[in-house]
Design a protein around this motif. Structure first.
Motif, PDB file in Angstrom:
ATOM      1  N   HIS A 229      50.030  61.102  51.817  1.00  0.00           N
ATOM      2  CA  HIS A 229      48.827  60.731  52.277  1.00  0.00           C
ATOM      3  C   HIS A 229      48.667  59.876  53.133  1.00  0.00           C
ATOM      4  CE1 HIS A 229      49.261  58.283  48.832  1.00  0.00           C
ATOM      5  NE2 HIS A 229      48.268  57.509  49.580  1.00  0.00           N
ATOM      6  N   TYR A 230      49.680  59.176  53.547  1.00  0.00           N
ATOM      7  CA  TYR A 230      49.773  58.162  54.564  1.00  0.00           C
ATOM      8  C   TYR A 230      49.667  58.542  56.061  1.00  0.00           C
ATOM      9  CZ  TYR A 230      50.437  54.615  50.924  1.00  0.00           C
ATOM     10  OH  TYR A 230      49.909  53.930  49.939  1.00  0.00           O
ATOM     11  N   LYS A 231      49.081  57.964  56.783  1.00  0.00           N
ATOM     12  CA  LYS A 231      48.936  58.157  58.337  1.00  0.00           C
ATOM     13  C   LYS A 231      49.486  57.130  58.905  1.00  0.00           C
ATOM     14  CE  LYS A 231      46.323  61.997  58.330  1.00  0.00           C
ATOM     15  NZ  LYS A 231      46.970  63.249  58.543  1.00  0.00           N
ATOM     16  N   VAL A 232      49.802  57.208  60.171  1.00  0.00           N
ATOM     17  CA  VAL A 232      50.549  56.057  61.021  1.00  0.00           C
ATOM     18  C   VAL A 232      49.472  54.803  60.825  1.00  0.00           C
ATOM     19  CG1 VAL A 232      51.228  55.092  63.184  1.00  0.00           C
ATOM     20  CG2 VAL A 232      52.124  57.417  62.360  1.00  0.00           C
ATOM     21  N   VAL A 233      48.206  55.174  61.071  1.00  0.00           N
ATOM     22  CA  VAL A 233      47.219  54.018  61.333  1.00  0.00           C
ATOM     23  C   VAL A 233      47.087  53.198  60.286  1.00  0.00           C
ATOM     24  CG1 VAL A 233      45.335  55.384  60.503  1.00  0.00           C
ATOM     25  CG2 VAL A 233      45.049  53.724  62.006  1.00  0.00           C
ATOM     26  N   ASP A 234      47.462  53.757  58.855  1.00  0.00           N
ATOM     27  CA  ASP A 234      47.665  53.270  57.678  1.00  0.00           C
ATOM     28  C   ASP A 234      48.662  51.986  57.297  1.00  0.00           C
ATOM     29  OD1 ASP A 234      45.276  54.652  56.725  1.00  0.00           O
ATOM     30  OD2 ASP A 234      46.719  56.042  55.857  1.00  0.00           O
ATOM     31  N   ILE A 235      49.669  52.297  58.132  1.00  0.00           N
ATOM     32  CA  ILE A 235      50.836  51.439  57.797  1.00  0.00           C
ATOM     33  C   ILE A 235      51.388  50.606  58.928  1.00  0.00           C
ATOM     34  CG2 ILE A 235      51.318  52.895  55.693  1.00  0.00           C
ATOM     35  CD1 ILE A 235      53.848  53.673  57.562  1.00  0.00           C
ATOM     36  N   MET A 236      51.020  50.818  60.087  1.00  0.00           N
ATOM     37  CA  MET A 236      51.561  50.379  61.495  1.00  0.00           C
ATOM     38  C   MET A 236      51.077  48.921  61.344  1.00  0.00           C
ATOM     39  SD  MET A 236      48.891  51.636  64.452  1.00  0.00           S
ATOM     40  CE  MET A 236      47.220  50.587  64.699  1.00  0.00           C
ATOM     41  N   ARG A 237      52.120  48.013  62.125  1.00  0.00           N
ATOM     42  CA  ARG A 237      51.865  46.859  62.458  1.00  0.00           C
ATOM     43  C   ARG A 237      50.861  46.781  63.559  1.00  0.00           C
ATOM     44  NH1 ARG A 237      57.366  45.339  62.839  1.00  0.00           N
ATOM     45  NH2 ARG A 237      58.113  46.687  61.154  1.00  0.00           N
ATOM     46  N   THR A 238      49.959  45.677  63.846  1.00  0.00           N
ATOM     47  CA  THR A 238      48.936  45.440  64.770  1.00  0.00           C
ATOM     48  C   THR A 238      49.132  44.380  65.672  1.00  0.00           C
ATOM     49  OG1 THR A 238      47.428  44.617  63.591  1.00  0.00           O
ATOM     50  CG2 THR A 238      47.076  46.880  63.828  1.00  0.00           C
ATOM     51  N   ASP A 239      50.090  43.482  65.193  1.00  0.00           N
ATOM     52  CA  ASP A 239      50.682  42.177  65.853  1.00  0.00           C
ATOM     53  C   ASP A 239      51.858  42.552  66.839  1.00  0.00           C
ATOM     54  OD1 ASP A 239      52.277  42.630  63.579  1.00  0.00           O
ATOM     55  OD2 ASP A 239      52.618  40.575  63.229  1.00  0.00           O
ATOM     56  N   VAL A 240      51.504  43.477  67.910  1.00  0.00           N
ATOM     57  CA  VAL A 240      52.699  44.027  68.651  1.00  0.00           C
ATOM     58  C   VAL A 240      53.045  42.797  69.828  1.00  0.00           C
ATOM     59  CG1 VAL A 240      53.489  45.471  70.119  1.00  0.00           C
ATOM     60  CG2 VAL A 240      52.121  46.215  68.212  1.00  0.00           C
ATOM     61  N   LEU A 241      54.253  42.489  70.096  1.00  0.00           N
ATOM     62  CA  LEU A 241      54.595  41.682  71.146  1.00  0.00           C
ATOM     63  C   LEU A 241      55.134  42.609  72.481  1.00  0.00           C
ATOM     64  CD1 LEU A 241      56.632  38.889  69.425  1.00  0.00           C
ATOM     65  CD2 LEU A 241      54.553  39.127  70.224  1.00  0.00           C
ATOM     66  N   ALA A 242      54.000  43.044  73.197  1.00  0.00           N
ATOM     67  CA  ALA A 242      54.349  43.961  74.417  1.00  0.00           C
ATOM     68  C   ALA A 242      54.615  42.866  75.386  1.00  0.00           C
ATOM     69  CB  ALA A 242      53.252  44.931  74.537  1.00  0.00           C
ATOM     70  N   ILE A 243      55.433  43.537  76.420  1.00  0.00           N
ATOM     71  CA  ILE A 243      55.813  42.670  77.541  1.00  0.00           C
ATOM     72  C   ILE A 243      55.477  43.677  78.876  1.00  0.00           C
ATOM     73  CG2 ILE A 243      57.579  41.127  76.440  1.00  0.00           C
ATOM     74  CD1 ILE A 243      59.455  42.921  77.523  1.00  0.00           C
ATOM     75  N   ASP A 244      55.385  42.649  80.030  1.00  0.00           N
ATOM     76  CA  ASP A 244      55.234  43.388  81.288  1.00  0.00           C
ATOM     77  C   ASP A 244      56.475  43.914  81.812  1.00  0.00           C
ATOM     78  OD1 ASP A 244      55.080  42.886  84.425  1.00  0.00           O
ATOM     79  OD2 ASP A 244      53.185  43.377  83.642  1.00  0.00           O
ATOM     80  N   GLU A 245      56.443  44.887  82.640  1.00  0.00           N
ATOM     81  CA  GLU A 245      57.701  45.517  83.183  1.00  0.00           C
ATOM     82  C   GLU A 245      58.287  44.752  84.233  1.00  0.00           C
ATOM     83  OE1 GLU A 245      56.434  49.221  85.152  1.00  0.00           O
ATOM     84  OE2 GLU A 245      54.822  48.385  85.767  1.00  0.00           O
ATOM     85  N   ASP A 246      57.644  43.721  84.702  1.00  0.00           N
ATOM     86  CA  ASP A 246      58.378  42.883  85.584  1.00  0.00           C
ATOM     87  C   ASP A 246      58.757  41.344  85.019  1.00  0.00           C
ATOM     88  OD1 ASP A 246      58.147  44.267  87.933  1.00  0.00           O
ATOM     89  OD2 ASP A 246      55.626  43.829  88.086  1.00  0.00           O
ATOM     90  N   HIS A 247      58.713  41.529  83.573  1.00  0.00           N
ATOM     91  CA  HIS A 247      59.178  40.159  82.858  1.00  0.00           C
ATOM     92  C   HIS A 247      60.776  39.994  83.218  1.00  0.00           C
ATOM     93  CE1 HIS A 247      58.151  37.574  79.337  1.00  0.00           C
ATOM     94  NE2 HIS A 247      59.255  37.774  79.098  1.00  0.00           N
ATOM     95  N   SER A 248      61.039  38.923  83.053  1.00  0.00           N
ATOM     96  CA  SER A 248      62.563  38.507  83.262  1.00  0.00           C
ATOM     97  C   SER A 248      63.348  38.611  82.172  1.00  0.00           C
ATOM     98  CB  SER A 248      62.499  36.883  83.411  1.00  0.00           C
ATOM     99  OG  SER A 248      63.835  36.522  83.253  1.00  0.00           O
TER     100      SER A 248
END
Length: 143
Positions: free
Chosen positions: A70-89
């Motif tokens: 009965h679980y959906k992705v929204v129920d268990i995903m982490r929301t504190d995501v460390l995304a980075i820019d494509e031009d990041h070193s």
């Protein structure tokens, strides 16, 4: 080394998930892609979460004991995501990876839309290639 950019070493075809996908469907995607996790996207390809094998394993095991899913992705995903820019070193990312523990970072463009992912292995490969290039340059000067 600062000129080595994430966009040159990232994986452009990342395994991704939607908010309302079942955990079973998400687990199957991970298995097919041979990935350990991936970003969760909204309808505009913005990163809104992250789902890992460990997250899926925990819920799939629980579902097995309860004999239901009965679980959906929204129920268990982490929301504190460390995304980075494509031009990041790559060097700056490697430094960050020493203190922050994600193994996969979503890579976003200027509009914060997903363009790929970069893993610790990708970063290690980039640094290794850079070291080899420096060695080759130095070796040619002395020959």
């Amino acid at each position: 080394m600062q000129s080595i950019k994430v966009k040159d070493y990232m994986t452009h075809r990342a395994v991704t998930f939607t908010l309302h996908m079942t955990v079973s469907e998400a687990s199957e995607r991970l298995l097919i892609a041979h990935q350990i996790g991936g970003p969760v996207l909204d309808e505009h390809k913005h990163v809104v979460g992250f789902l890992s094998e460990q997250d899926c394993l925990e819920r799939m095991l629980e579902d097995t004991y309860q004999n239901e899913s009965h679980y959906k992705v929204v129920d268990i995903m982490r929301t504190d995501v460390l995304a980075i820019d494509e031009d990041h070193s790559v060097l700056d990312l490697a430094q960050s990876m020493l203190t922050n523990k994600p193994k996969i970072y979503p890579v976003v463009d200027a509009n914060k839309r997903l363009v790929g992912v970069i893993t610790r292995s990708d970063v290690l490969r980039a640094i290794d290639q850079h070291h080899h290039a420096i060695y080759e340059q130095g070796h040619r000067r002395f020959v």
